[in-house]
Design a protein around this motif. Structure first.
Motif, mmCIF file in Angstrom:
data_model
loop_
_atom_site.group_PDB
_atom_site.id
_atom_site.type_symbol
_atom_site.label_atom_id
_atom_site.label_comp_id
_atom_site.label_asym_id
_atom_site.label_seq_id
_atom_site.Cartn_x
_atom_site.Cartn_y
_atom_site.Cartn_z
ATOM 1 N N ARG A 1 4.985 -0.007 49.244
ATOM 2 C CA ARG A 1 6.721 -0.253 48.891
ATOM 3 C C ARG A 1 7.490 0.288 50.069
ATOM 4 O O ARG A 1 6.927 1.280 50.587
ATOM 5 C CB ARG A 1 6.975 0.560 47.589
ATOM 6 C CG ARG A 1 6.150 -0.029 46.436
ATOM 7 C CD ARG A 1 6.387 0.563 45.037
ATOM 8 N NE ARG A 1 6.058 2.012 44.941
ATOM 9 C CZ ARG A 1 4.600 2.298 44.501
ATOM 10 N NH1 ARG A 1 3.866 1.331 43.968
ATOM 11 N NH2 ARG A 1 4.180 3.407 44.541
ATOM 12 N N GLY A 2 8.833 0.163 50.101
ATOM 13 C CA GLY A 2 9.690 0.671 50.964
ATOM 14 C C GLY A 2 11.046 0.779 50.415
ATOM 15 O O GLY A 2 11.275 0.340 49.360
ATOM 16 N N HIS A 3 11.861 1.521 50.939
ATOM 17 C CA HIS A 3 13.222 2.024 50.422
ATOM 18 C C HIS A 3 13.882 1.560 51.515
ATOM 19 O O HIS A 3 13.723 1.917 53.025
ATOM 20 C CB HIS A 3 13.333 3.498 50.413
ATOM 21 C CG HIS A 3 14.717 3.814 50.117
ATOM 22 N ND1 HIS A 3 15.297 3.432 48.932
ATOM 23 C CD2 HIS A 3 15.688 4.404 50.906
ATOM 24 C CE1 HIS A 3 16.785 3.945 49.083
ATOM 25 N NE2 HIS A 3 17.022 4.598 50.201
ATOM 26 N N LEU A 4 15.106 0.883 51.172
ATOM 27 C CA LEU A 4 15.958 0.103 52.164
ATOM 28 C C LEU A 4 17.237 1.023 52.418
ATOM 29 O O LEU A 4 17.846 1.241 51.244
ATOM 30 C CB LEU A 4 16.110 -1.433 52.039
ATOM 31 C CG LEU A 4 15.004 -2.257 51.994
ATOM 32 C CD1 LEU A 4 15.490 -3.672 51.538
ATOM 33 C CD2 LEU A 4 14.424 -2.298 53.494
ATOM 34 N N HIS A 5 17.625 1.063 53.578
ATOM 35 C CA HIS A 5 19.086 1.715 53.704
ATOM 36 C C HIS A 5 19.779 0.830 54.894
ATOM 37 O O HIS A 5 19.388 0.887 55.970
ATOM 38 C CB HIS A 5 18.944 3.362 54.091
ATOM 39 C CG HIS A 5 20.271 3.975 54.431
ATOM 40 N ND1 HIS A 5 21.006 4.114 52.967
ATOM 41 C CD2 HIS A 5 20.978 4.383 55.336
ATOM 42 C CE1 HIS A 5 22.229 5.009 53.621
ATOM 43 N NE2 HIS A 5 22.092 4.711 54.992
ATOM 44 N N ASP A 6 21.036 0.353 54.271
ATOM 45 C CA ASP A 6 21.761 -0.616 55.250
ATOM 46 C C ASP A 6 21.007 -1.712 55.666
ATOM 47 O O ASP A 6 20.891 -2.024 56.879
ATOM 48 C CB ASP A 6 22.266 0.140 56.389
ATOM 49 C CG ASP A 6 23.426 1.031 55.855
ATOM 50 O OD1 ASP A 6 24.084 0.737 55.001
ATOM 51 O OD2 ASP A 6 23.769 2.017 56.667
ATOM 52 N N GLY A 7 20.068 -1.942 54.809
ATOM 53 C CA GLY A 7 19.182 -3.272 55.023
ATOM 54 C C GLY A 7 18.226 -3.114 56.038
ATOM 55 O O GLY A 7 17.268 -4.101 56.478
ATOM 56 N N LYS A 8 17.706 -1.631 56.445
ATOM 57 C CA LYS A 8 16.578 -1.487 57.163
ATOM 58 C C LYS A 8 15.617 -0.656 56.429
ATOM 59 O O LYS A 8 15.985 0.148 55.601
ATOM 60 C CB LYS A 8 17.063 -0.630 58.454
ATOM 61 C CG LYS A 8 17.902 -1.631 59.272
ATOM 62 C CD LYS A 8 18.372 -0.870 60.703
ATOM 63 C CE LYS A 8 19.087 -1.650 61.474
ATOM 64 N NZ LYS A 8 19.520 -0.861 62.868
ATOM 65 N N VAL A 9 14.250 -0.553 56.842
ATOM 66 C CA VAL A 9 13.452 0.373 56.207
ATOM 67 C C VAL A 9 13.899 1.741 56.534
ATOM 68 O O VAL A 9 13.634 2.024 57.570
ATOM 69 C CB VAL A 9 12.089 -0.123 56.704
ATOM 70 C CG1 VAL A 9 10.872 0.763 56.076
ATOM 71 C CG2 VAL A 9 11.632 -1.486 56.350
#
Length: 75
Positions: free
Chosen positions: A46-54
């Motif tokens: 899983r990943g968390h996105l911030h401003d559309g980036k990993v």
């Protein structure tokens, strides 16, 4: 090859660097308290996105820990 019996332990490693780093961190931490670690299986990424980036990776693992013989001898 001897017959082995394993206990499965579930871990979740996390890293801001990469999924591989999240796996490495989980295994290094487990190694500090466990022995006879023989294998692992990645069960989820899983990943968390911030401003559309990993921004952060999270990897779930099953860890196989080989059980020792009753007399305490290693296999």
């Amino acid at each position: 090859m001897s017959d082995h019996v394993y206990k499965q332990i579930e871990l979740v490693g996390s890293s801001a660097v990469s999924s591989d780093d999240a796996i490495r961190r989980a295994l290094e931490r487990a190694r500090s308290t466990l022995r006879n670690m023989d294998w692992f299986e990645v069960t989820a990424v899983r990943g968390h996105l911030h401003d559309g980036k990993v921004a952060h990776w999270q990897v779930a693992l099953k860890l196989g820990v080989r059980l020792e013989e009753k007399d305490g001898g290693r296999q």
